[in-house]
Motif scaffolding. Structure first.
Motif, PDB file in Angstrom:
ATOM      1  N   PHE A 122       0.835  -1.209   0.000  1.00  0.00           N
ATOM      2  CA  PHE A 122       0.000   0.000   0.000  1.00  0.00           C
ATOM      3  C   PHE A 122       0.869   1.258   0.000  1.00  0.00           C
ATOM      4  O   PHE A 122       0.553   2.251  -0.660  1.00  0.00           O
ATOM      5  N   THR A 123       1.972   1.209   0.747  1.00  0.00           N
ATOM      6  CA  THR A 123       2.864   2.364   0.810  1.00  0.00           C
ATOM      7  C   THR A 123       3.473   2.657  -0.555  1.00  0.00           C
ATOM      8  O   THR A 123       3.643   3.819  -0.941  1.00  0.00           O
ATOM      9  N   PHE A 126       0.566   4.422  -2.657  1.00  0.00           N
ATOM     10  CA  PHE A 126       0.264   5.800  -2.237  1.00  0.00           C
ATOM     11  C   PHE A 126       1.516   6.666  -2.215  1.00  0.00           C
ATOM     12  O   PHE A 126       1.481   7.838  -2.613  1.00  0.00           O
ATOM     13  N   VAL A 157      -6.963  12.733   7.409  1.00  0.00           N
ATOM     14  CA  VAL A 157      -6.745  11.570   8.269  1.00  0.00           C
ATOM     15  C   VAL A 157      -7.824  11.497   9.342  1.00  0.00           C
ATOM     16  O   VAL A 157      -8.360  10.425   9.648  1.00  0.00           O
ATOM     17  N   LEU A 160     -11.006  10.225   7.762  1.00  0.00           N
ATOM     18  CA  LEU A 160     -10.902   8.796   7.514  1.00  0.00           C
ATOM     19  C   LEU A 160     -11.024   7.998   8.811  1.00  0.00           C
ATOM     20  O   LEU A 160     -11.635   6.925   8.837  1.00  0.00           O
ATOM     21  N   ALA A 211      -2.883   9.102   3.444  1.00  0.00           N
ATOM     22  CA  ALA A 211      -2.768   7.650   3.518  1.00  0.00           C
ATOM     23  C   ALA A 211      -1.427   7.238   4.113  1.00  0.00           C
ATOM     24  O   ALA A 211      -1.345   6.289   4.911  1.00  0.00           O
TER      25      ALA A 211
END
Length: 339
Positions: A122-123, A126, A157, A160, A211
């Motif tokens: 994921f890193t 994003f 953030v 989210l 993210a």
């Protein structure tokens, strides 16, 4: 590359909370104690003086970080006159990676390998997209406006955390989220001004930064800080290699010099911010990060003749106030914090 309100002046010396005595990495700073003499005057212990000096050092490091990051981001605009932003991103991150590379020699715990792989996947997505978008934005969007919009990342953030992660946000923080997004709308002004590629890149970069804030916190639970930081530098190099080759142009000697300076001050800014949080509470040093906005606005005015209009300044003010509130006010109890 994220505590509560600053302590009231009237509070007794020995009343600091456990959170205020710990640095952002959870290491206790030691008790803040004083002793009261017969005259009622509180005498500070040696530990108090050491703690106060550490806070001052943290403030100085944060100021240094603000200056370095502002100069580094401004330098992108200079180099972009000769090179494509994707190539600039690749070259700058490659130079920084050469410095942090020894961190990969640290042993990683094999127990958390599956979790690390998932988080780094994921890193990579994003982080890679966010980095390329940010360098493109720095080359094509007024610097003060681009910087102001990215301050909305902590606000995103928070949103989210409430919508996706079940964190109890609270009415006041939701109002701060609304104010921050209102500030973004004032700067972007969709429907009133053309939404060009540069501003789209800023918005994409901001979402990516939000993210990464969440992913970084998860990573530090299963990975050493130095290895995580090195990996976060390596990812833009790997992801950015293909677009960099596509637009590659041999830089001149002077341009290469600017890239070296840019990479040095960007790395210095990251390390200075880390040292700031290590020495002082986030409630003390975090507001200083907003100093990047007037500082980079001054650089943009002197170096490039950029002057934000009144509406953009109003939007920037809303974002800074809302982000400061979200950063400094502790989350409501009842949910696990992800930010």
């Amino acid at each position: 590359m994220q505590s509560g309100p600053a302590p009231c002046k009237a509070r007794a010396i020995g009343a600091a909370t456990a959170a205020e005595r710990a640095d952002p990495f959870g290491h206790p700073r030691g008790p803040l104690r004083g002793r009261r003499t017969g005259s009622g005057v509180t005498m500070r212990s040696e530990g108090d003086r050491v703690s106060e000096n550490a806070v001052k050092i943290g403030i100085y490091w944060m100021i240094a970080s603000t200056i370095c990051l502002s100069v580094g981001n401004s330098a992108v605009r200079v180099v972009a006159a000769d090179l494509h932003p994707f190539q600039i991103s690749f070259m700058a991150n490659t130079l920084i990676l050469a410095v942090v590379w020894p961190a990969f020699k640290e042993r990683a715990d094999p127990i958390h390998r599956p979790t690390r792989r998932r988080l780094y996947t994921f890193t990579a997505v994003f982080g890679g997209i966010s980095n390329l978008s940010w360098f493109y934005a720095l080359a094509n969007v007024p610097l003060a406006e681009a910087t102001a919009v990215t301050f909305a990342a902590p606000i995103l953030v928070t949103a989210l955390a409430g919508v996706m992660f079940g964190e109890k946000v609270g009415l006041e923080r939701w109002l701060a989220v609304l104010a921050g997004f209102s500030g973004v709308i004032l700067i972007v002004r969709p429907g009133f001004t053309a939404l060009d590629a540069g501003m789209v890149a800023v918005l994409i970069s901001t979402v990516g930064m939000a993210a990464l804030y969440v992913l970084s916190k998860q990573l530090t639970r299963v990975e050493g800080m130095r290895r995580a930081a090195a990996m976060m530098t390596a990812i833009p190099v790997v992801i950015g290699a293909i677009p960099a080759v596509w637009v590659w142009k041999t830089p001149s000697l002077s341009t290469m010099g600017w890239i070296v300076v840019m990479a040095a001050v960007m790395y210095g800014g990251r390390m200075s911010m880390l040292l700031a949080f290590r020495n002082a509470p986030a409630s003390v040093v975090m507001p200083l990060d907003f100093g990047r906005l007037p500082f980079i606005a001054a650089i943009a005015y002197v170096a490039f003749g950029e002057v934000p209009d009144g509406i953009a300044l109003a939007g920037a003010a809303l974002i800074v106030v809302a982000s400061g509130y979200v950063a400094l006010r502790p989350p409501a109890s009842g949910g696990q914090s992800v930010a």
